[in-house]
Design a protein around this motif. Structure first.
Motif, PDB file in Angstrom:
ATOM      1  N   ARG A 172      52.948 -12.081  98.025  1.00 39.49           N
ATOM      2  CA  ARG A 172      53.415 -13.535  98.091  1.00 39.49           C
ATOM      3  C   ARG A 172      52.504 -14.310  97.131  1.00 39.49           C
ATOM      4  N   TYR A 173      51.117 -14.290  97.607  1.00 40.30           N
ATOM      5  CA  TYR A 173      50.307 -15.595  96.931  1.00 40.30           C
ATOM      6  C   TYR A 173      49.192 -14.595  96.556  1.00 40.30           C
ATOM      7  N   PRO A 174      48.210 -15.346  95.587  1.00 41.44           N
ATOM      8  CA  PRO A 174      46.919 -14.652  95.344  1.00 41.44           C
ATOM      9  C   PRO A 174      46.078 -14.662  96.567  1.00 41.44           C
ATOM     10  N   SER A 175      45.344 -13.643  96.891  1.00 45.55           N
ATOM     11  CA  SER A 175      44.114 -13.654  97.927  1.00 45.55           C
ATOM     12  C   SER A 175      43.000 -13.859  97.431  1.00 45.55           C
ATOM     13  N   PRO A 176      42.115 -14.481  97.924  1.00 39.25           N
ATOM     14  CA  PRO A 176      40.499 -14.431  97.358  1.00 39.25           C
ATOM     15  C   PRO A 176      40.078 -13.045  96.959  1.00 39.25           C
ATOM     16  N   SER A 177      40.306 -12.089  97.586  1.00 38.94           N
ATOM     17  CA  SER A 177      39.647 -10.847  97.018  1.00 38.94           C
ATOM     18  C   SER A 177      40.371 -10.340  95.696  1.00 38.94           C
ATOM     19  N   ARG A 178      41.808 -10.615  95.493  1.00 41.37           N
ATOM     20  CA  ARG A 178      42.442 -10.047  94.412  1.00 41.37           C
ATOM     21  C   ARG A 178      41.877 -11.265  93.208  1.00 41.37           C
ATOM     22  N   LEU A 179      41.893 -12.260  93.405  1.00 38.98           N
ATOM     23  CA  LEU A 179      41.185 -13.188  92.591  1.00 38.98           C
ATOM     24  C   LEU A 179      39.892 -12.739  91.801  1.00 38.98           C
ATOM     25  N   VAL A 180      39.044 -12.391  92.683  1.00 43.59           N
ATOM     26  CA  VAL A 180      37.691 -11.819  92.200  1.00 43.59           C
ATOM     27  C   VAL A 180      37.861 -10.468  91.497  1.00 43.59           C
ATOM     28  N   LEU A 181      38.827  -9.623  92.002  1.00 44.15           N
ATOM     29  CA  LEU A 181      38.909  -8.349  91.206  1.00 44.15           C
ATOM     30  C   LEU A 181      39.610  -8.491  90.185  1.00 44.15           C
ATOM     31  N   ALA A 182      40.522  -9.520  89.853  1.00 42.09           N
ATOM     32  CA  ALA A 182      41.299  -9.817  88.533  1.00 42.09           C
ATOM     33  C   ALA A 182      40.429 -10.528  87.530  1.00 42.09           C
ATOM     34  N   ALA A 183      39.205 -10.893  87.920  1.00 39.97           N
ATOM     35  CA  ALA A 183      38.300 -11.514  87.011  1.00 39.97           C
ATOM     36  C   ALA A 183      37.529 -10.612  85.938  1.00 39.97           C
ATOM     37  N   ASP A 184      37.471 -11.056  84.741  1.00 37.45           N
ATOM     38  CA  ASP A 184      36.726 -10.447  83.741  1.00 37.45           C
ATOM     39  C   ASP A 184      35.320 -10.275  83.980  1.00 37.45           C
ATOM     40  N   TRP A 185      34.620  -9.501  84.735  1.00 37.34           N
ATOM     41  CA  TRP A 185      33.286  -9.310  84.878  1.00 37.34           C
ATOM     42  C   TRP A 185      32.657  -9.012  83.775  1.00 37.34           C
ATOM     43  N   GLY A 186      33.000  -8.262  82.636  1.00 35.93           N
ATOM     44  CA  GLY A 186      32.155  -7.561  81.941  1.00 35.93           C
ATOM     45  C   GLY A 186      32.027  -8.617  80.464  1.00 35.93           C
ATOM     46  N   GLN A 187      32.620  -9.730  80.695  1.00 37.31           N
ATOM     47  CA  GLN A 187      32.478 -10.707  79.621  1.00 37.31           C
ATOM     48  C   GLN A 187      31.914 -12.193  80.263  1.00 37.31           C
TER      49      GLN A 187
END
Length: 207
Positions: A172-187
């Motif tokens: 339904r809504y963005p969870s904290p964990s998926r917000l972190v997982l969806a971030a582009d940490w390679g840049q």
């Protein structure tokens, strides 16, 4: 290993949480506080951040980064989360990573999934995903103009997923964990640019 604050105010779920991210990219949610309300983002977000830190017994000063949902979402609610994240990032001298809110909902889904959230004015914000990767959108349209036939499932706002003749995925809504997982940490973190997709409701009077 870094502890990250994740916040999102692009939907009625006013979200704050602490997530530990390991070097291999895996995450562990330490705490989360979510308050439901289409309005009142400014009143709820800061207390939610404080409560999430207290729940995890983790000082704000030790945060390694911030992830913030950048929409699409309504103008007033969205800017609360982004302004708060930006101010905290400057004060703590830590990076702030923007994430499309729809990406955080669609992250990790399997197959073809349509993600929709409330855009008001009888419209929805939407994006399409294949195995968790965005393949179309984000965009804002009336439900009748969304190409939902291209997808096998629909996720997102419970008041809007029922508008499409698709099986509903319980995202339904963005969870904290998926917000972190969806971030582009390679840049390095990109610019904090809100995804309004249309002009705000409030306009300056014409002279």
């Amino acid at each position: 290993m870094s502890v990250i604050l994740a916040v999102d105010t692009a939907t009625p779920a006013i979200t704050a949480g602490l997530v530990r991210r390991s070097p291999d990219g895996s995450v562990q949610t330490l705490s989360e506080r979510i308050t439901m309300g289409a309005r009142g983002h400014a009143e709820a977000l800061t207390p939610n951040i404080g409560a999430a830190c207290a729940d995890a017994d983790f000082p704000v000063s030790d945060l390694g980064a911030i992830v913030v949902g950048c929409g699409p979402g309504p103008f007033t609610g969205l800017r609360v989360g982004m302004a708060t994240a930006s101010a905290m990032g400057l004060a703590l001298d830590i990076p702030v990573y923007p994430v499309c809110t729809l990406d955080a909902i669609g992250y990790g889904t399997v197959g073809s999934v349509l993600v929709v959230t409330d855009a008001r004015r009888r419209e929805v914000y939407w994006a399409g995903y294949r195995d968790g990767t965005r393949i179309s959108g984000p965009a804002v349209n009336a439900p009748a103009d969304v190409p939902w036939q291209s997808y096998a499932q629909v996720a997102g706002s419970p008041d809007h997923t029922t508008l499409f003749d698709l099986p509903v995925l319980d995202r339904r809504y963005p969870s904290p964990s998926r917000l972190v997982l969806a971030a582009d940490w390679g840049q390095p973190p990109g610019a904090l640019t809100p995804l309004y997709l249309r002009r705000p409701d409030a306009q300056e009077p014409r002279r």
